[in-house]
Design an enzyme around this catalytic site. Structure first.
Site, short mmCIF file in Angstrom:
data_model
loop_
_atom_site.label_atom_id
_atom_site.label_comp_id
_atom_site.label_asym_id
_atom_site.label_seq_id
_atom_site.Cartn_x
_atom_site.Cartn_y
_atom_site.Cartn_z
N GLU A 113 22.12 19.66 39.18
CA GLU A 113 21.15 18.60 38.90
C GLU A 113 20.80 17.84 40.18
O GLU A 113 19.62 17.56 40.46
CB GLU A 113 21.72 17.60 37.87
CG GLU A 113 22.10 18.21 36.53
CD GLU A 113 23.55 18.72 36.48
OE1 GLU A 113 24.02 19.28 37.50
OE2 GLU A 113 24.19 18.58 35.45
N ASN A 151 48.43 47.63 32.46
CA ASN A 151 47.32 47.42 31.51
C ASN A 151 47.87 47.32 30.09
O ASN A 151 47.47 46.44 29.33
CB ASN A 151 46.33 48.59 31.57
CG ASN A 151 45.43 48.53 32.78
OD1 ASN A 151 45.40 47.52 33.49
ND2 ASN A 151 44.71 49.59 33.05
#
Ligand SMILES: NC(=O)c1ccc[n+]([C@@H]2O[C@H](COP(=O)([O-])OP(=O)(O)OC[C@H]3O[C@@H](n4cnc5c(N)ncnc54)[C@H](OP(=O)(O)O)[C@@H]3O)[C@@H](O)[C@H]2O)c1
Length: 388
Positions: free
Chosen positions: A52, A317
């Site tokens: 912003e 994993n």
């Protein structure tokens, strides 16, 4: 241009911060007055201006009476930058269109309230789905304090990640490998098991121009990472963390003094690694000589690692999946067949019956060169972060 077009532009701008803003979110902003864009901005780098303020800095005319389209609720607290709500109020902007709510408890809803209290019209949840998709890592990290884990692998059409000899260069094509390099830039950390380090001596660096190296994380219970491995030899330049499970050492981050006091064979290996610049986080499981992955994730979160690219091997994993610590699977599927007894992305003992499978949902599929890049996320309610 429509309101959707302005927010789409803000989303495009936000993406430019990928890899540079962590652990902050990607945010873009567009300021519109009388149907014309008069300012654009995005959060470009951690510590730099928020979107912003960047857009306000770039305006070509007074933003008085304008509308700002911003992908995330404006912040209202003092962090590295002053609150964006102040800047918006001071600028004279009269309307704020917001995509995602900020899940950060110090901002959530408060940013909107401050703007409304100042007499500004606020629209919430505009193109929320598209804006939320910018920041899965931030959303997960800010609400859990733990890294978002993306498990990545390249696989043949018959489910192999290597030939029967173990040779895996290369399963996927050049374009897929470039995508992986981009992920290494975007995610703060990269993690492998010691099996992969001993077999491949990998670099785990980001090799695209202007890319940022991820923090390398090795799951290595007994500190077997060779002090002459590429990872250890380069640890003074590229941040490297070993997750260990050494019972005779204290829990938490290990110092040279800790390893000297212990004097065991494992501790001596640890001392050599510390001297190379490696950090050691020691989190043994209670009943097993393996890393307590939940505790390790918490510690990595505290160390500022908001996202991790999990690059295998199959043993690690499987553990990460079983523990519910994987938030996304990114698979590169190559139109090749290897056949034979060769490694697959997930090892372990496996389920006995298809009904016991871990369930995922396809989220996206893209053609990348000759391969497919497929994204899957855990099926809602099947696996999410489990509290330990
Ligand atoms: N093609 C590809 O995309 C790809 C990618 C990566 C790897 N690979 C291949 O995969 C192979 C290595 O895979 P791997 O399955 O043998 O080994 P790995 O998954 O790389 O490492 C597993 C090791 O991590 C350590 N570990 C510590 N705590 C753990 C925990 N809680 N859960 C699981 N593991 C833990 C264990 O050793 P300690 O107990 O000794 O610590 C375990 O044996 C290599 O051949 C490599 O080339 C291929």
């Amino acid at each position: 241009m429509t309101e959707e077009n302005y927010m789409e532009r803000a989303i495009e701008l936000a993406k430019r911060g990928r890899g540079y803003v962590n652990p902050n979110p990607l945010v873009g902003a567009v300021i519109v007055k009388d149907g014309r864009i008069i300012g654009e901005g995005y959060h470009a780098k951690y510590g730099d201006l928020h979107a912003e303020r960047d857009a306000l800095k770039n305006v070509t005319e007074s933003p008085e009476g304008a509308t700002i389209y911003v992908t995330l609720e404006p912040c209202c607290h003092h962090g590295k930058q002053p609150p964006c709500t102040d800047a918006i109020i001071e600028s004279g902007i009269k309307r704020v269109v917001i995509g995602s709510a900020d899940p950060n408890p110090v901002v959530n809803g408060h940013g909107v309230k401050i703007l409304r209290d100042a007499g500004i019209e606020v629209i919430e949840g505009f193109m929320k789905k598209e804006c939320d998709a910018l920041n899965p890592v931030f959303m997960h990290y800010i609400t859990t304090g733990r890294p978002y884990v993306m498990m990545k692998y390249a696989m043949t059409a018959d489910g192999k990640i290597a030939a029967k000899t173990g040779a895996s260069r290369y399963v996927s094509g050049e374009e897929s490998r470039y995508e992986v390099q981009k992920l290494r830039h975007e995610l703060k950390g990269i993690m492998v098991g010691i099996g992969t380090v001993l077999m491949d001596d990998p670099k785990l660096t980001c090799r695209i121009e202007g890319g940022i190296n991820p923090v390398r994380i090795v799951c290595d219970s007994r500190l077997r990472t060779p002090s002459v491995s590429y990872i250890a030899e380069t640890a003074s330049e590229i941040p490297t963390i070993i997750l260990s499970a050494v019972r005779e050492l204290k829990t938490g981050e290990i110092t040279e003094e800790d390893v000297k006091t212990s004097g065991s064979e494992t501790a001596i290996r640890g001392e050599r690694l510390l001297q190379k610049g490696v950090r050691i986080f020691n989190y043994p499981l209670k009943d097993e000589a393996r890393v307590d992955l939940h505790e390790a994730m918490k510690a990595l979160g505290k160390a500022g690692i908001d996202g991790i690219l999990l690059e295998g091997g199959g043993t690690l994993n499987e553990s990460m999946l079983r523990e519910g610590l994987v938030q996304e699977i990114r698979m590169f599927l190559s139109p090749k067949i290897f056949g034979g007894k060769a490694k697959t992305p997930v090892e372990g003992i496996g389920v006995e019956d298809p009904k016991d499978a871990q369930l995922f949902t396809w989220k996206d599929v893209q053609i990348v060169g000759k391969d497919l890049m497929v994204t899957a996320v855990p099926q809602e309610g099947d696996t999410c972060l489990q509290e330990s």
